[in-house]
Write an enzyme that holds these catalytic residues in place. Structure first.
Site, mmCIF file in Angstrom:
data_model
loop_
_atom_site.group_PDB
_atom_site.id
_atom_site.type_symbol
_atom_site.label_atom_id
_atom_site.label_comp_id
_atom_site.label_asym_id
_atom_site.label_seq_id
_atom_site.Cartn_x
_atom_site.Cartn_y
_atom_site.Cartn_z
ATOM 1 N N GLU B 58 -3.355 1.770 5.049
ATOM 2 C CA GLU B 58 -3.726 2.766 4.034
ATOM 3 C C GLU B 58 -2.541 3.171 3.172
ATOM 4 O O GLU B 58 -2.685 3.405 1.968
ATOM 5 C CB GLU B 58 -4.349 3.999 4.704
ATOM 6 C CG GLU B 58 -5.775 3.808 5.202
ATOM 7 C CD GLU B 58 -5.857 3.083 6.537
ATOM 8 O OE1 GLU B 58 -4.801 2.786 7.133
ATOM 9 O OE2 GLU B 58 -6.985 2.816 6.995
ATOM 10 N N PHE B 81 -13.085 5.410 5.882
ATOM 11 C CA PHE B 81 -13.534 6.772 6.176
ATOM 12 C C PHE B 81 -12.483 7.725 5.615
ATOM 13 O O PHE B 81 -11.293 7.420 5.668
ATOM 14 C CB PHE B 81 -13.674 6.998 7.691
ATOM 15 C CG PHE B 81 -14.882 6.338 8.293
ATOM 16 C CD1 PHE B 81 -16.058 7.050 8.511
ATOM 17 C CD2 PHE B 81 -14.852 4.994 8.621
ATOM 18 C CE1 PHE B 81 -17.175 6.434 9.058
ATOM 19 C CE2 PHE B 81 -15.969 4.366 9.167
ATOM 20 C CZ PHE B 81 -17.131 5.091 9.396
ATOM 21 N N HIS B 125 -14.526 10.256 12.374
ATOM 22 C CA HIS B 125 -15.364 9.621 11.344
ATOM 23 C C HIS B 125 -16.215 10.669 10.644
ATOM 24 O O HIS B 125 -17.315 10.381 10.188
ATOM 25 C CB HIS B 125 -16.274 8.561 11.966
ATOM 26 C CG HIS B 125 -15.543 7.366 12.485
ATOM 27 N ND1 HIS B 125 -14.895 7.352 13.687
ATOM 28 C CD2 HIS B 125 -15.349 6.139 11.946
ATOM 29 C CE1 HIS B 125 -14.348 6.164 13.882
ATOM 30 N NE2 HIS B 125 -14.608 5.407 12.838
#
Lengths: 335, 321
Positions: B58, B81, B125
């Site tokens: 990320e 997510f 999540h």
């Protein structure tokens, strides 16, 4: 092992190094005189590596230098005036007094300004190279500079892997200057050589003596040619020693005398000077003249920047968004 | 024909890819697989080389988007997510959010965050992180609550010359449907009166809009007229629309799915108290999720976040004050 470096190219590299070194010395003086806001961070001992990176890049390439890359910045096209304006907080500088010292760049010209979070600019260069590829600009390469300390960050590993997957023309240049602030390499990594980290990602590596300008220029030229030829990312690890503190606030007493006395502790400026005099047969008076001219040029630039003054907080444009109408009204809850 | 909230996001991206060569999508599994939620279904095939699978990195995903934005591209980064965006947090708040301020070079990138709770989602999540990002200067934070907004605000986000955190709610992906895509829309930064009323203002956004509308409908049966304001954008907040509504109703309840400490509710109440204290007939109230990580079991989760029931209970209390 060195291929022949053209005499004029070597001279050019040396003169960028010289400019960077004198600029550093003058900045240190200004800092000690209380004339600099915040810190001063010097590149002493890393000029040979740094200039070799900058001089290997062409217009249109991308360059993300780090703290000790004054010489590389000059070689990439930064002016003495821009460097000084940023270090002395001039609103006419590239960051307009919003950021200072080594945090400077001109993104539109491919010159990426560093943030303080180490390793964070590698993926920024990756992204610029991905964009160039999408735009059909396939001749350009990019270089990101880091130190040994940054090889411990997640950002380094993510970005190196990303560059490998995307086969980007990235030069990732590690100045292993033996200390990350005060932390020696023994507390930074346990692998035998830093280049092993790249091999794990399928990236080609090059090791070089960072105190030897000729070796640095040769290595960076080779790595740049490989990247330009589509051979994917190239990791360069240069062994050298930071010949100063982390910043001028740091007396660097932690640096071991043994390392200082070793080959890695040589001053790349002295070594390059020897090469100029002995191998390239430059007369010493030429070198003295360069020093005088450069010192004069820097002193004149300092006087100019000091006369420019600082930013005006009352007329400053306090907007953090390009879309001005979406900026929150200032102090909206205090009217 | 009907179109879901998720399909609207896909259609917005298809529109952008079709109409602007500087747009590309980068994220985990977004390519041939079409994304974990299928928000990029078939796009890689339709737009070769512009819908790119990323490694699970990320930080590097966002960092590269900043570099591409500098080069004039308009990247859309899909976080699988919202919860995982914390791994790329540094690049968002220190690199993307500061670039324009530092250099006057715009940083047009859109970070899509599949946000919020769904049954069985659990602690990692389900998160709503809009306030974390809204805290930082240099970011715009969108929280669309309708199919129409999911479509129009995503298109507008990508065309803005600033980094946008686009919090799309996973609960709405399949639950919410519209007859068609909108032809026109309110701009980013403007709130919308989702239901008119004169007894109380409820300020909310994203999936909570629908809980609030359900609560308002239930209370209407008792004769209470609740006005519901859908913020749409939480950075910036449309304070004018909120104050104007409170001027009509005299009561304020803020509802958000995110955790209670600080955040959008606190910000809205702070502004109303500071700028419209004299408009209030009772102390403003707020409802958030409980201050614990988000629970996995549906029975726990159903009381962890605000629901129409808990909103009705608080709203009734506020009406009595």
């Amino acid at each position: 092992m060195n291929h022949q470096i053209d005499r004029k190219r070597f001279e050019r590299a040396y003169r960028y190094m010289l400019t960077a070194r004198i600029l550093d010395e003058r900045l240190a003086q200004l800092y000690r005189g209380g004339n600099v806001y915040g810190g001063v961070f010097l590149g002493k001992g890393q000029e040979a590596l740094s200039v070799s990176v900058g001089i290997s890049l062409d217009k249109g390439d991308v360059f993300a230098p780090l703290i000790r890359d004054g010489a590389g910045r000059l070689a990439f096209g930064e002016t003495i005036l821009d460097a000084l304006r940023n270090c002395l907080g001039s609103p006419l500088g590239p960051m307009r007094a919003r950021d200072g010292n080594v945090h400077r760049g001109k993104p539109r010209e491919g010159y990426i300004p560093m943030i303080s979070h180490l390793g964070a600019n590698i993926s920024v260069v990756n992204g610029a190279l991905m964009a160039k590829r999408m735009k059909g600009e396939t001749k350009q390469i990019g270089a990101a500079c880091i130190g040994d300390g940054a090889t411990s960050t997640g950002a380094f590993h993510e970005a190196l892997n990303q560059a490998a997957i995307e086969k980007l023309p990235l030069l990732l240049v590690i100045a292993n200057n033996q200390y990350a602030y005060s932390t020696p390499t023994s507390a930074q990594f346990a692998c035998k050589e830093l280049s092993l980290k790249a091999q794990g990602y399928g990236v080609s590596t090059h090791d070089v003596d960072g105190t030897d300008l000729k070796a640095c220029m040769t290595t960076l030229e080779k790595a740049a040619a490989l990247a330009r030829a589509g051979e994917g990312p190239q990791l360069i690890v240069a062994e050298l020693l930071r010949l100063c503190g982390h910043g001028e606030h740091d007396d660097a007493q932690y640096i071991s005398p043994k390392i200082k006395a070793s080959k890695v502790g040589r001053d790349c400026m002295d070594e390059a000077k020897k090469t100029l005099l002995k191998e390239y047969q430059y007369p010493e008076k030429d070198l003295d003249q360069w020093t005088t001219e450069t010192t004069d040029e820097i002193n004149q630039a300092i006087r100019q920047v000091q006369q420019e003054g600082g930013p005006d907080p009352f007329t400053h444009n306090w907007k953090a968004l390009a879309t001005r109408e979406l900026c929150e009204p200032l102090g909206s809850s205090t009217l | 024909m009907s179109i879901t909230y998720l399909e609207a996001i896909r259609e917005a991206q298809a529109y952008l890819l079709r109409n602007d060569p500087s747009v590309y999508i980068y994220g985990q599994d977004v390519g041939a697989f079409g994304g974990a939620f299928k928000a990029t279904k078939n796009l890689a095939k339709e737009f070769p080389g512009r819908v790119i699978d990323a490694p699970i990195s990320e930080d590097a995903m966002v960092g590269s988007a900043v570099g591409a934005a500098i080069e004039g591209m308009r990247p859309i980064i899909e976080m699988q997510f919202a919860d995982f965006s914390t791994v790329g947090f540094n690049q968002v708040v220190n690199q993307a959010a500061t670039l324009f301020w530092r250099t006057e070079v715009p940083c047009p990138l859109t970070l899509r965050l599949p946000s919020g709770g769904t049954s069985g989602g659990g602690p990692f999540h389900s998160q709503c992180l809009e306030s974390i990002y809204a805290r930082f200067p240099g970011l715009i934070v969108c929280t669309p609550a309708t199919v129409e907004d999911a479509y129009s605000m995503l298109i507008e986000s990508v065309m803005l010359n600033d980094p946008v955190i686009f919090c799309e709610h996973k609960y709405l992906y399949f639950h919410l449907k519209a007859d068609s895509l909108p032809q026109e829309a309110l701009p980013i930064g403007k709130a919308r009166i989702a239901r008119e009323g004169r007894d109380m203002t409820i300020v909310t956004y994203s999936a909570m809009l629908h809980e609030c509308l359900e609560a308002a409908a239930e209370m209407a049966q008792d004769g209470a007229e609740i006005e519901v304001v859908d913020l749409r954008t939480v950075k910036p907040i449309d304070t004018d629309t909120i104050i104007a509504s409170v001027a009509r109703t005299g009561r304020l309840l803020c509802v958000a799915e995110e955790w209670p400490w600080g955040g959008v509710n606190a910000e809205v109440i702070s502004r109303v108290v500071a700028e419209g204290f004299n408009l209030l007939d009772a102390p403003p109230q707020r409802i958030n999720a409980k201050d614990t990580p988000i629970p996995y079991h549906p029975d726990l989760w159903s009381v962890h976040r605000p629901t129409a029931q808990s909103i009705v209970a608080t709203a009734r209390q506020l009406l009595r004050n």
